[in-house]
Motif scaffolding. Structure first.
Motif, PDB file in Angstrom:
ATOM      1  N   ALA A 120       0.831  -1.207   0.000  1.00 51.81           N
ATOM      2  CA  ALA A 120       0.000   0.000   0.000  1.00 51.81           C
ATOM      3  C   ALA A 120       0.865   1.256   0.000  1.00 51.81           C
ATOM      4  N   ASP A 166       1.241   3.953  -3.324  1.00 51.74           N
ATOM      5  CA  ASP A 166       0.937   5.373  -3.211  1.00 51.74           C
ATOM      6  C   ASP A 166       2.052   6.252  -3.772  1.00 51.74           C
ATOM      7  N   MET A 207       0.147   5.315   6.525  1.00 51.94           N
ATOM      8  CA  MET A 207      -0.685   4.184   6.139  1.00 51.94           C
ATOM      9  C   MET A 207      -1.202   3.431   7.358  1.00 51.94           C
ATOM     10  N   THR A 228      -4.116   5.286   8.742  1.00 51.61           N
ATOM     11  CA  THR A 228      -5.270   5.164   7.851  1.00 51.61           C
ATOM     12  C   THR A 228      -5.945   3.813   8.011  1.00 51.61           C
ATOM     13  N   ILE A 229      -5.140   2.749   8.123  1.00 47.00           N
ATOM     14  CA  ILE A 229      -5.717   1.408   8.289  1.00 47.00           C
ATOM     15  C   ILE A 229      -6.459   1.295   9.617  1.00 47.00           C
ATOM     16  N   THR A 251      -9.912   2.448   9.339  1.00 40.92           N
ATOM     17  CA  THR A 251     -10.872   1.597   8.640  1.00 40.92           C
ATOM     18  C   THR A 251     -11.787   0.860   9.624  1.00 40.92           C
ATOM     19  N   LEU A 288     -10.214   6.360   0.143  1.00 39.15           N
ATOM     20  CA  LEU A 288      -9.322   5.540   0.967  1.00 39.15           C
ATOM     21  C   LEU A 288      -9.376   4.070   0.556  1.00 39.15           C
ATOM     22  N   SER A 318      -6.309   1.669   1.190  1.00 38.15           N
ATOM     23  CA  SER A 318      -6.096   1.290   2.592  1.00 38.15           C
ATOM     24  C   SER A 318      -7.134   0.285   3.065  1.00 38.15           C
ATOM     25  N   ASN A 350      -6.306  -3.557   4.177  1.00 35.42           N
ATOM     26  CA  ASN A 350      -6.686  -4.098   5.480  1.00 35.42           C
ATOM     27  C   ASN A 350      -7.518  -5.371   5.326  1.00 35.42           C
TER      28      ASN A 350
END
Length: 417
Positions: free
Chosen positions: A67, A71, A212, A215-216, A219, A345, A348, A352
């Protein structure tokens, strides 16, 4: 930038061509690598189980860096193509395994399959993110149903033809498998060609992009995604637990040859072909989660039907039955994870999801083999069915939860008015 209808149609067509060559290679790996391991390399139950579970470890190890790397690329399709080439080159190297000293052959295969799945996992994540960008939400159900049906037909003919050819040789002869590895690499080059032909408007990486890892973590706070993830993990645990068990049962218990293995797969795929459209239509009518419950009920019967007999004709019929639900399971799980993942997103959220499913895939097959060694085939398969059923029920409970929440919100608004 939005894609024009013409560009979307072209990408859909190219995606089908790309997927057709991919499914040929996947058919070689999924259907004949276990047979190659058992018959040619004399692999043990543990090694067969590792062939199913070690790739998941590589997926776990690859998701976060994949990931992050993705990016940094302006073009997702080029990033995907690089990793596909790496995976197909490693697939080609499998043809040298039979010339290694006998004591190490099976373990070398296990390690090579595991390593090969690192670039496969990376390319899968980047392809999922790419196709989510190229195909708008309102077209996904129809497109993936059509694509899945065509790819299944290609995989069916590939499996049957390969099994028929392999069956002409002695079961311990490595030569036909080595030919498959070479053919697979050539088709891999065609797979990459059609991927590169996709129309993609690359976006420049954002310099101030959030970590990252942060961000995960976010989720899990998105409820539709989180509840789907919990259900998917439970269902996949029961699903993947039985993967090595089916292979071991068919080859060691029912004594299926390469031809019979291909027949099982082809019959299963025929059932998938005829049912893809139906699942897509029912999902549009009743919702992905509701139909995932129906799929899970059907998938629950697969382990039980398998252990009822060692008769190869009955096992073929059981594969026909379960194939009707496999198509729905694959289609609906992918559609649903795209639906519950916010566009901005998506990478991400997909990372996940793949990470969690890979973690399940690492544990479940090994647990299945462990249960086989300690409890026997019947109890191991039965436990797999129980987890599949619980996963299916959880999908239905999520539907009731969100439906009840939506109804309460609507009643609250009406009361306020």
């Amino acid at each position: 930038m939005d894609y024009t209808p013409q560009e979307i149609c072209k990408n859909e067509r190219l995606s089908i061509y790309n997927g057709a060559f991919q499914i040929i290679i996947v058919s070689f790996i999924g259907n004949f690598i276990p047979l190659f391991a058992i018959e040619v390399l004399d692999a043990s139950n543990t090694q067969v189980g590792l062939i199913s579970s070690l790739p998941s470890i590589m997926i776990i190890l690859s998701m976060i860096p994949a990931a992050i790397w993705m990016d940094r690329f302006e073009s997702k399709k080029k990033f995907t193509a690089i990793n596909i080439f790496a995976a197909r080159f490693l697939f080609l190297l499998l043809l040298f395994v039979p010339i290694i000293p006998m004591a190490n052959q099976a373990w070398v295969l296990v390690v090579m399959i595991a390593v090969m799945n690192f670039p496969i996992a990376v390319s899968t994540l980047s392809w999922q993110s790419l196709i989510g960008d190229l195909i708008p939400d309102e077209r996904r159900g129809q497109f993936f149903s059509k694509r899945g049906r065509i790819l299944t037909i290609v995989g069916m003919f590939t499996t049957f033809a390969s099994g028929l050819i392999i069956n002409q040789f002695d079961s311990s002869d490595p030569y036909p498998f080595q030919v498959l590895f070479i053919i697979g690499f050539v088709f891999g080059l065609a797979e990459i060609y059609f991927l590169i032909k996709h129309i993609e408007y690359g976006a420049k990486p954002e310099k101030d992009q959030e970590s990252m890892f942060k961000t995960i973590i976010k989720t899990f706070k998105h409820k539709p995604y989180f509840y789907f993830l919990v259900c998917a993990c439970m269902f996949n645990f029961g699903w993947q637990m039985a993967w090595p068990l089916f292979t071991i049962y068919q080859i060691n218990y029912a004594h299926a040859t390469a031809l019979w293995i291909s027949i099982f797969t082809v019959i299963n795929q025929i059932a998938q072909i005829v049912s893809y459209n139906w699942w897509g239509k029912m999902a549009d009518k009743w919702g992905n989660s509701t139909m995932l419950f129906v799929c899970a009920i059907g998938m629950t019967t697969a382990p039980i039907l398998t252990i009822l007999t060692k008769n190869l004709y009955f096992l073929a019929l059981s594969n026909l039955w379960t194939g009707l639900f496999v198509s729905g399971t694959v289609l609906l799980l992918f559609n649903q994870v795209l639906r519950v993942s916010p566009n901005q997103l998506r990478t991400s959220f997909l990372a996940n999801y793949n990470l969690m499913i890979a973690f399940i895939g690492c544990i479940a097959p090994q647990l299945g083999v462990l249960l086989l060694d300690y409890l026997g085939m019947v109890k191991a398969m039965s436990i797999s069915s129980v987890f599949r059923l619980l996963g299916g029920i959880s999908f239905l409970l999520v539907v009731f939860y969100f439906e009840n929440k939506r109804r309460n919100k609507k009643n609250h608004v009406n009361a306020s008015v």
